[in-house]
Design a protein around this motif. Structure first.
Motif, mmCIF file in Angstrom:
data_model
loop_
_atom_site.group_PDB
_atom_site.id
_atom_site.type_symbol
_atom_site.label_atom_id
_atom_site.label_comp_id
_atom_site.label_asym_id
_atom_site.label_seq_id
_atom_site.Cartn_x
_atom_site.Cartn_y
_atom_site.Cartn_z
ATOM 1 N N ILE A 116 0.917 -1.246 0.091
ATOM 2 C CA ILE A 116 -0.009 -0.039 -0.091
ATOM 3 C C ILE A 116 0.988 1.231 0.148
ATOM 4 O O ILE A 116 0.719 2.183 -0.716
ATOM 5 C CB ILE A 116 -0.962 -0.155 1.363
ATOM 6 C CG1 ILE A 116 -2.091 -1.188 1.187
ATOM 7 C CG2 ILE A 116 -1.808 1.273 1.244
ATOM 8 C CD1 ILE A 116 -2.328 -1.589 2.690
ATOM 9 N N SER B 55 1.583 4.098 -3.180
ATOM 10 C CA SER B 55 1.185 5.708 -3.013
ATOM 11 C C SER B 55 2.450 6.505 -3.441
ATOM 12 O O SER B 55 2.343 7.791 -3.766
ATOM 13 C CB SER B 55 0.755 5.871 -1.530
ATOM 14 O OG SER B 55 2.116 6.144 -0.730
ATOM 15 N N GLN C 208 -10.155 6.558 -3.537
ATOM 16 C CA GLN C 208 -9.096 6.713 -2.347
ATOM 17 C C GLN C 208 -9.298 5.979 -1.027
ATOM 18 O O GLN C 208 -8.062 5.836 -0.290
ATOM 19 C CB GLN C 208 -9.475 8.290 -1.844
ATOM 20 C CG GLN C 208 -8.940 9.441 -2.538
ATOM 21 C CD GLN C 208 -7.491 9.802 -2.653
ATOM 22 O OE1 GLN C 208 -6.962 9.885 -1.669
ATOM 23 N NE2 GLN C 208 -6.876 9.523 -3.556
ATOM 24 N N TYR D 184 -6.481 3.598 0.363
ATOM 25 C CA TYR D 184 -5.050 3.799 1.193
ATOM 26 C C TYR D 184 -5.440 3.517 2.681
ATOM 27 O O TYR D 184 -4.473 3.518 3.598
ATOM 28 C CB TYR D 184 -4.832 5.212 1.019
ATOM 29 C CG TYR D 184 -4.155 5.433 -0.391
ATOM 30 C CD1 TYR D 184 -3.168 4.727 -1.048
ATOM 31 C CD2 TYR D 184 -4.794 6.380 -1.199
ATOM 32 C CE1 TYR D 184 -2.925 5.037 -2.131
ATOM 33 C CE2 TYR D 184 -4.340 6.555 -2.561
ATOM 34 C CZ TYR D 184 -3.312 5.865 -3.038
ATOM 35 O OH TYR D 184 -2.718 6.103 -4.274
ATOM 36 N N LEU D 185 -6.643 3.634 3.184
ATOM 37 C CA LEU D 185 -7.060 3.398 4.472
ATOM 38 C C LEU D 185 -6.422 1.959 4.908
ATOM 39 O O LEU D 185 -6.644 1.507 5.962
ATOM 40 C CB LEU D 185 -8.541 3.375 4.808
ATOM 41 C CG LEU D 185 -8.984 4.766 4.607
ATOM 42 C CD1 LEU D 185 -10.589 4.863 4.580
ATOM 43 C CD2 LEU D 185 -8.350 5.519 5.617
ATOM 44 N N SER E 6 -3.754 0.952 5.360
ATOM 45 C CA SER E 6 -2.779 1.026 6.440
ATOM 46 C C SER E 6 -2.935 0.551 7.641
ATOM 47 O O SER E 6 -2.383 0.384 8.567
ATOM 48 C CB SER E 6 -2.412 2.698 6.347
ATOM 49 O OG SER E 6 -1.838 2.605 4.915
ATOM 50 N N VAL F 256 2.205 5.091 11.336
ATOM 51 C CA VAL F 256 1.679 4.460 9.915
ATOM 52 C C VAL F 256 0.315 5.010 9.714
ATOM 53 O O VAL F 256 0.044 5.420 8.734
ATOM 54 C CB VAL F 256 1.952 3.049 10.013
ATOM 55 C CG1 VAL F 256 1.165 2.462 8.754
ATOM 56 C CG2 VAL F 256 3.311 2.569 9.910
ATOM 57 N N ILE F 257 -0.742 4.794 10.762
ATOM 58 C CA ILE F 257 -2.066 5.124 10.550
ATOM 59 C C ILE F 257 -2.170 6.716 10.271
ATOM 60 O O ILE F 257 -2.797 6.812 9.281
ATOM 61 C CB ILE F 257 -2.849 4.633 11.562
ATOM 62 C CG1 ILE F 257 -2.560 3.090 11.645
ATOM 63 C CG2 ILE F 257 -4.038 5.024 11.651
ATOM 64 C CD1 ILE F 257 -3.187 2.479 12.708
ATOM 65 N N SER G 149 -0.901 7.671 6.753
ATOM 66 C CA SER G 149 -1.795 7.280 5.682
ATOM 67 C C SER G 149 -3.196 8.296 5.955
ATOM 68 O O SER G 149 -3.411 8.893 4.357
ATOM 69 C CB SER G 149 -2.349 5.901 5.809
ATOM 70 O OG SER G 149 -1.350 4.959 5.929
ATOM 71 N N LEU G 150 -3.581 8.472 6.930
ATOM 72 C CA LEU G 150 -4.770 9.370 7.015
ATOM 73 C C LEU G 150 -4.521 10.844 6.468
ATOM 74 O O LEU G 150 -5.422 11.514 5.570
ATOM 75 C CB LEU G 150 -5.266 9.695 8.484
ATOM 76 C CG LEU G 150 -6.053 8.647 8.913
ATOM 77 C CD1 LEU G 150 -6.448 8.899 10.527
ATOM 78 C CD2 LEU G 150 -7.429 8.464 8.325
ATOM 79 N N TYR H 168 -2.261 11.715 4.467
ATOM 80 C CA TYR H 168 -1.959 11.576 2.853
ATOM 81 C C TYR H 168 -3.293 11.605 2.169
ATOM 82 O O TYR H 168 -3.434 12.361 1.073
ATOM 83 C CB TYR H 168 -1.126 10.261 2.664
ATOM 84 C CG TYR H 168 -1.075 10.036 1.015
ATOM 85 C CD1 TYR H 168 -0.463 10.517 0.284
ATOM 86 C CD2 TYR H 168 -1.889 8.862 0.527
ATOM 87 C CE1 TYR H 168 -0.294 10.191 -1.161
ATOM 88 C CE2 TYR H 168 -1.976 8.390 -0.747
ATOM 89 C CZ TYR H 168 -1.083 9.280 -1.427
ATOM 90 O OH TYR H 168 -1.026 9.054 -2.882
ATOM 91 N N ILE H 169 -4.136 10.951 2.639
ATOM 92 C CA ILE H 169 -5.759 10.968 2.070
ATOM 93 C C ILE H 169 -6.211 12.452 2.229
ATOM 94 O O ILE H 169 -6.866 13.097 1.313
ATOM 95 C CB ILE H 169 -6.666 9.890 2.769
ATOM 96 C CG1 ILE H 169 -5.816 8.450 2.394
ATOM 97 C CG2 ILE H 169 -8.006 10.003 2.173
ATOM 98 C CD1 ILE H 169 -6.852 7.321 3.269
ATOM 99 N N THR I 138 3.422 13.773 -0.756
ATOM 100 C CA THR I 138 3.270 13.240 -2.148
ATOM 101 C C THR I 138 3.172 11.536 -2.078
ATOM 102 O O THR I 138 2.846 11.030 -2.780
ATOM 103 C CB THR I 138 4.602 13.402 -3.040
ATOM 104 O OG1 THR I 138 5.720 13.106 -1.906
ATOM 105 C CG2 THR I 138 4.678 14.814 -3.334
ATOM 106 N N SER I 139 3.374 10.974 -0.891
ATOM 107 C CA SER I 139 3.259 9.468 -0.573
ATOM 108 C C SER I 139 3.119 9.397 0.683
ATOM 109 O O SER I 139 3.132 10.015 1.556
ATOM 110 C CB SER I 139 4.458 8.754 -1.122
ATOM 111 O OG SER I 139 5.427 9.216 -0.438
ATOM 112 N N ILE I 140 2.559 7.906 1.025
ATOM 113 C CA ILE I 140 2.207 7.579 2.303
ATOM 114 C C ILE I 140 3.575 7.577 2.981
ATOM 115 O O ILE I 140 3.674 8.155 4.346
ATOM 116 C CB ILE I 140 1.544 6.141 2.462
ATOM 117 C CG1 ILE I 140 0.047 6.259 1.918
ATOM 118 C CG2 ILE I 140 1.721 5.395 3.925
ATOM 119 C CD1 ILE I 140 -0.752 4.861 2.190
ATOM 120 N N PRO I 141 4.878 6.979 2.830
ATOM 121 C CA PRO I 141 5.992 7.142 3.629
ATOM 122 C C PRO I 141 6.442 8.534 3.918
ATOM 123 O O PRO I 141 6.871 8.868 4.828
ATOM 124 C CB PRO I 141 7.109 6.749 2.529
ATOM 125 C CG PRO I 141 6.188 5.819 1.529
ATOM 126 C CD PRO I 141 4.897 6.293 1.336
#
Lengths: 274, 274, 274, 274
Positions: free
Chosen positions: B46, B50, B114, B117-118, B120, C168-169, C172-173, C175-176, C185-188
């Motif tokens: 995931i 992204s 979208q 992506y959750l 995660s 991590v959570i 992701s949130l 990022y969304i 620009t990305s989850i990382p």
């Protein structure tokens, strides 16, 4: 009609006092909950009114709501004053002052347009929240925190004066080292920077650019790192002592053992009555 | 073939329950390790999906992998539901809910792009890691931390309400002082800034520019510096007490009193031998 | 000449061992001080060499100095290997490994130009500083810190896994919520931001711009504020217990009083010998 | 007139000493309060003089005020020297040195224009504030803090050396990873960044831009988060112990041993009555 209302109020003065000031009865609790919702709603209105996009759409509605809440809170303040036995004491109590400055800004707003944003102080009234549920427990905890802070006030004063002294000296040094061309336009600004650094906030709106300035900043940061340990240590030591104190200093009459809990009725080592 | 599979499953329901829910047997441990690797791999997929550059190159692969993991986890969820004795209790337990919301986003992603992506949140399943090795020790430690936090919940509530009240008032003040031209476009934004400052995070995306604003900021920072001491003190005092007292979980056989010191030989409430 | 040198070395093997490995004799101390100066000088040379302006002026000098230090340290490493009784044990000890990787980068730099900056690891050799003055006291203190950390390793593991899960959570949130147009620009990258925020570092290179993102950030910050209390509490509770433990649990044979210091020879309540 | 003044001074030497050095008498207290106001006023003048807008308007006034304060403080310094019994001891005491460097910068400013900003060190004289009100209580608290810091000096030294070692290594790594194009122009700058990060200050003037650099930064931040716990733990454990033990300052009359508990009735070293 008004005279009838006043007669009704007079008859029920004691009951009104109970409803407004206490949260034990059903009516008293309902009143407190309603008040809390009104407070939060009124703070929300002020906040939303400050957002440009919303203000343009709903300004009139916000103004009306603000006046409704202000008139309600003014009436409530008058009622509190009227039904309490010692109004002077109430006026100068913490909640009395908060209740007053919660309505003043709207009235002041008639003359100074910016003043009505000060209505946010109404949020202080929210502290009444502790009254609504299991009051005693929370107040005890608040009391413990307050006591720990009061016990440490001298250590904290010593600490704060030290921090301010360091901030002034470091602020002057950085002003001399970095100078106006790097954003340190005056000593007060240098002091602002050194507080931002010492407290590890670090906005980065002003930051040293020369090597010497960065070296000084590094020393200040490590110092701030060590210094942050001091207030934490002070409050923690105080709280730990308050917690540990609960262990009674009573000595067993038959075996002389120590370290019993305060609620112990018998010696934990030999079983004889304390 | 499917009917044969179902018969085989039915026969081994107890064994499957053991493998899936316990980590004591060889098979149970292997299952948990495999599950853990699958969880981490699926979270990794995931994350990588992204990243724009990777997405353009491997999008199809990522989508396939995501569906593989989702179908595997859905099957696992069904198995867990089927082999547990009290499925309702499992569904509403912490891990039951986590297992469910770990598969939902992919299915929801069919309708809301979208949503996937959750996924995660799958990382929450990683908490099962504690089950795999020396379970008891880690859970005890987690228990100690949890107990310290629960014991301090009232003090922390008092503390949080105080912090929020300060943030609202400081946020309104800075909005009035600095105004929209310096980036403080509304009271909520002012509150956001005051939380950024009080917690010593200090992004610097919004920072006071006027002298008065910087003076207010300095006071807030030093306050935040002192305030940070309070939650630390609360948790530390609690942990220190738990360490120093090491309250035994022993219950008195004659009066059922709890909370004896570990070295107590007699009940502190009724004096009978423990 | 070389054979004479080797004979001289062989004769004095025990003495050389003493000079190199111990700091008790005059010669041993002198050797350690000289070594320390050489280490600091060599690290300084590497640092200055990385500054563009200085590199352009003194590059040749820096290269010569680096090779001088490297050859000296290589000779020293050979001597250490030769005069110690169990060379294998030394090679795989902490200081043995540090001594080795302190010379490798220069030699590796012959093939990979960037590698020689890794020479900064030489600063690890500086830890020998504790050997030079009142060794024992400092090592004891380091031991206390180490023990406190080891005792808390399980609590810290639980804590770290919790923090990573939250990161991590939240990553992701955000990022969304914020999306690529606001720098996430990305989850990382979102996870990087959430660690920057949770640890209250707050660079501000990426910061939420939407109202919803700022609300999430506020919650994360207050959470981070509360979370910072946990590791502090863990280490402090451990250190406090180690400190308080020094109070002996010995009981006076004649009056049964407790709480004597470990170095007490007589009971502090009745004066009889312990 | 001057000779008359000198005679008057000579006659009242003891009284002048009392007024200048003590804060117990009415005159002594008045002198200290006046001095404090003069110190704060003079620091304020220096600060305001550094603000460009004010400097342009009031420069002459600021210069005159600065000279007035400097001459006053120089006279006060001369008086202190003259009326104290052991002037050499005063000159080299903490306050003696502060008093001297509080007047030097103005005189030095005649030759080096920037030097007069160093007058901010005058703020150190403000520490005399503790003398004015309830002296003893504050000094005791300062003493407790000082003692806690002294007791922990070895642990703090170990801690600081560890932090500096980490900063040097991380600073070199980030320099290699990010390179000059991302703002990390040299290893010293990398070290500056790693201190900014480890201490959770986080200006954001330099921040990693590559994925690898951000990963390293994340590790350093979580490490810094854990490390911040150590100095706090050290100081807190020390303060807690000082609180819990309340070590008496009583000295044993027969063996001169120190460090008895406040409730001790007999010397813990020789058993004789205290």
């Amino acid at each position: 009609m008004l005279p009838t209302l006043f007669t009704a109020l007079k008859k029920n003065r004691a009951r009104i006092h109970e409803i407004i000031y206490e949260a034990d009865t059903r009516a008293g609790k309902a009143f407190d909950v309603a008040l809390l919702i009104a407070i939060l709603a009124s703070v929300l209105v002020i906040m939303l009114d400050s957002v440009r996009a919303l203000q343009e759409m709903f300004h009139l509605g916000f103004v009306i709501l603000e006046w409704v809440f202000t008139i309600l809170f003014t009436l409530e303040y008058a009622l509190r004053l009227w039904c309490v036995n010692r109004p002077i004491k109430y006026v100068f109590s913490f909640y009395g002052l908060v209740d007053l400055i919660s309505v003043l800004p709207t009235w002041a707003g008639l003359f100074f347009p910016q003043a009505h944003y000060l209505l946010s102080v109404r949020v202080l009234r929210m502290l009444r929240i502790f009254r609504i549920f299991k009051l005693a427990n929370y107040l005890t905890q608040a009391e413990v925190l307050k006591q720990a802070l009061i016990e440490s006030r001298r250590k904290i004063t010593v600490f704060l004066i030290t921090v301010i002294t360091i901030a002034v000296i470091v602020g002057s040094l950085i002003y001399i080292i970095e100078g106006e061309e790097n954003g340190f336009t005056s000593i007060p600004r240098g002091i602002y920077w050194s507080i931002v650094t010492l407290t590890t906030v670090g906005y980065g709106d002003i930051a040293p650019k020369t090597g010497l300035g960065q070296a000084l900043a590094s020393i200040v940061m490590v110092m701030g790192y060590a210094i942050i340990a001091v207030p934490t240590g002070i409050v923690t030591a105080e709280l730990t002592q308050l917690k540990l104190k609960k262990i009674s200093t009573q000595v067993c009459p038959s075996c002389a053992a120590e370290g019993h809990d305060t609620d112990a009725k018998f010696c934990k080592d030999c079983g004889s009555k304390l």
